[in-house]
Design a protein around this motif. Sequence first.
Motif, mmCIF file in Angstrom:
data_model
loop_
_atom_site.group_PDB
_atom_site.id
_atom_site.type_symbol
_atom_site.label_atom_id
_atom_site.label_comp_id
_atom_site.label_asym_id
_atom_site.label_seq_id
_atom_site.Cartn_x
_atom_site.Cartn_y
_atom_site.Cartn_z
ATOM 1 N N TYR A 1 0.832 -1.215 0.000
ATOM 2 C CA TYR A 1 0.000 0.000 0.000
ATOM 3 C C TYR A 1 0.861 1.258 0.000
ATOM 4 O O TYR A 1 0.623 2.199 -0.765
ATOM 5 C CB TYR A 1 -0.923 -0.054 1.229
ATOM 6 C CG TYR A 1 -1.776 1.170 1.440
ATOM 7 C CD1 TYR A 1 -2.810 1.487 0.565
ATOM 8 C CD2 TYR A 1 -1.565 2.001 2.545
ATOM 9 C CE1 TYR A 1 -3.609 2.604 0.778
ATOM 10 C CE2 TYR A 1 -2.363 3.112 2.768
ATOM 11 C CZ TYR A 1 -3.374 3.419 1.882
ATOM 12 O OH TYR A 1 -4.156 4.525 2.101
ATOM 13 N N VAL A 2 1.884 1.274 0.841
ATOM 14 C CA VAL A 2 2.781 2.442 0.910
ATOM 15 C C VAL A 2 3.444 2.661 -0.453
ATOM 16 O O VAL A 2 3.494 3.782 -0.957
ATOM 17 C CB VAL A 2 3.848 2.256 2.020
ATOM 18 C CG1 VAL A 2 4.900 3.359 1.957
ATOM 19 C CG2 VAL A 2 3.192 2.221 3.399
ATOM 20 N N ASP A 3 3.912 1.583 -1.072
ATOM 21 C CA ASP A 3 4.590 1.714 -2.367
ATOM 22 C C ASP A 3 3.625 2.172 -3.472
ATOM 23 O O ASP A 3 3.954 3.035 -4.266
ATOM 24 C CB ASP A 3 5.213 0.377 -2.781
ATOM 25 C CG ASP A 3 6.364 -0.020 -1.861
ATOM 26 O OD1 ASP A 3 6.885 0.864 -1.144
ATOM 27 O OD2 ASP A 3 6.728 -1.214 -1.850
ATOM 28 N N ALA A 4 2.452 1.557 -3.503
ATOM 29 C CA ALA A 4 1.528 1.826 -4.619
ATOM 30 C C ALA A 4 0.941 3.236 -4.559
ATOM 31 O O ALA A 4 0.553 3.793 -5.581
ATOM 32 C CB ALA A 4 0.398 0.795 -4.632
ATOM 33 N N THR A 5 0.859 3.822 -3.368
ATOM 34 C CA THR A 5 0.255 5.157 -3.268
ATOM 35 C C THR A 5 1.300 6.269 -3.336
ATOM 36 O O THR A 5 0.947 7.449 -3.284
ATOM 37 C CB THR A 5 -0.523 5.318 -1.937
ATOM 38 O OG1 THR A 5 0.342 4.974 -0.848
ATOM 39 C CG2 THR A 5 -1.756 4.435 -1.909
ATOM 40 N N TYR A 6 2.570 5.882 -3.478
ATOM 41 C CA TYR A 6 3.638 6.873 -3.498
ATOM 42 C C TYR A 6 3.396 7.919 -4.586
ATOM 43 O O TYR A 6 3.229 7.578 -5.763
ATOM 44 C CB TYR A 6 4.975 6.155 -3.726
ATOM 45 C CG TYR A 6 6.172 7.061 -3.802
ATOM 46 C CD1 TYR A 6 6.533 7.846 -2.717
ATOM 47 C CD2 TYR A 6 6.934 7.128 -4.962
ATOM 48 C CE1 TYR A 6 7.630 8.682 -2.779
ATOM 49 C CE2 TYR A 6 8.048 7.957 -5.031
ATOM 50 C CZ TYR A 6 8.384 8.741 -3.943
ATOM 51 O OH TYR A 6 9.472 9.564 -4.013
ATOM 52 N N ARG A 7 3.319 9.165 -4.172
ATOM 53 C CA ARG A 7 3.115 10.294 -5.096
ATOM 54 C C ARG A 7 1.791 10.278 -5.848
ATOM 55 O O ARG A 7 1.646 10.974 -6.857
ATOM 56 C CB ARG A 7 4.246 10.385 -6.114
ATOM 57 C CG ARG A 7 5.573 10.668 -5.462
ATOM 58 C CD ARG A 7 6.352 11.639 -6.291
ATOM 59 N NE ARG A 7 7.395 12.260 -5.511
ATOM 60 C CZ ARG A 7 8.635 12.441 -5.927
ATOM 61 N NH1 ARG A 7 8.961 12.057 -7.138
ATOM 62 N NH2 ARG A 7 9.527 13.030 -5.177
ATOM 63 N N LYS A 8 0.831 9.514 -5.394
ATOM 64 C CA LYS A 8 -0.492 9.546 -6.039
ATOM 65 C C LYS A 8 -1.350 10.585 -5.324
ATOM 66 O O LYS A 8 -1.286 10.730 -4.108
ATOM 67 C CB LYS A 8 -1.168 8.174 -5.930
ATOM 68 C CG LYS A 8 -0.410 7.045 -6.604
ATOM 69 C CD LYS A 8 -0.560 7.107 -8.106
ATOM 70 C CE LYS A 8 -0.015 5.882 -8.804
ATOM 71 N NZ LYS A 8 1.429 5.622 -8.552
#
Length: 384
Positions: free
Chosen positions: A296-303
Amino acid sequence: MSRQNPEQSDALRRSNDLRRWREEQYTRRARSQAWLMDRASGGSGRLRSWQLRVLPRPTRCGWPLTGTSIRLHDGKAYIAGSEHCANPWCCPICTPIIRSRRARDLRTAIERWTAIEEHGLWFVTLTVPHVKSDSLDELLPLVSTAWSRMRGSQAWRRYARDYAIEHYVRAAEITWSAQHGWHPHLHILLFVAGRTAPDRKRITEMWADSLHAIAPGRKAPSKRHGVLLEEANGSPILAAYLAKTPDKRRDIASEVVRGDRKQSRNDDGINPLQLLDDDVQARLGPDKAQRLWCEYVDATYRKRSITWSRNLRQAMGIDGDEPTDEQIIQRSVHGIPVIDLTTEAYRMLRTTPSIHAYVLQRIEDGEIPVALQVIDECTAPARN
Ligand SMILES: [Zn+2]
């Protein structure tokens, strides 16, 4: 014993609610940071200095920068002098601050829009079919890109003209469930200058076309459930919902918001921040909860979590450009210094969520000497 009047007991209840809420968020933050550091160190718990520098920013949220102090701003106590990650998705501390600020602007826009009688507000939910094995890293860009594509299409422009859709606000939301895996979806609030209900069927067709253009191999969205449409009635609840403010009953004040809201288990799934909670870890096993959290932390990075259509702010007379997540956090930390913290005192607070929350509560209630005493006692080396 003296009896409290209803106002006092109300204030006390709110103060206690806030303390409990904070304790929960500090506990979550400690868990998140432990997991992210554990992953970075490959489970060894040891990190080299270059590894510290490339940790995801939420891992460092709350780390001391210079001298730390407790300050008061608008009656709320907080710690200054520590790092803030300004992450709108996965920081138990920063995310609610950012979302509540955005909710406030949205509430203003909604109030002004609906002050005109002929104006309507419609609430659209866009989803994609997904299976348990789909990664969030794949699904989240898919929904966002499909929406951008649809919004930029000729078909949408025609549609917007036909139904007098003048503005929109888009909020992305992510849930997870054991049965269906990741479920990113979009809530689109349509600002309609008329009384005609938008046509759900046409939105469903455009949404299916757009998804098909981007990911031709994927299953088409369900005709019945892929797109939901409901009248929003201009209720402030809606603003609260879009930006995840707390429900009215508890009203931990419009500023302590959710992104952190607990959801029931048989609903659409859990809010990802709940992965950090003991009860969810007990159900999933800590390894799985940790893996999902890191994903989750990786996938939402800068979104981006919320976007407004171009002229909406201006049309609603809301001053200035939309603040960035960073600006929202920076503006929230300009209070009056109350207590300077030693390095040891700050470390103690950061690693003891219950005392941290309690000390802030005492300061907000005007009991600074009590707060000082607690800090002293909990920091003092054990006396023989
Ligand atoms: Zn943060």
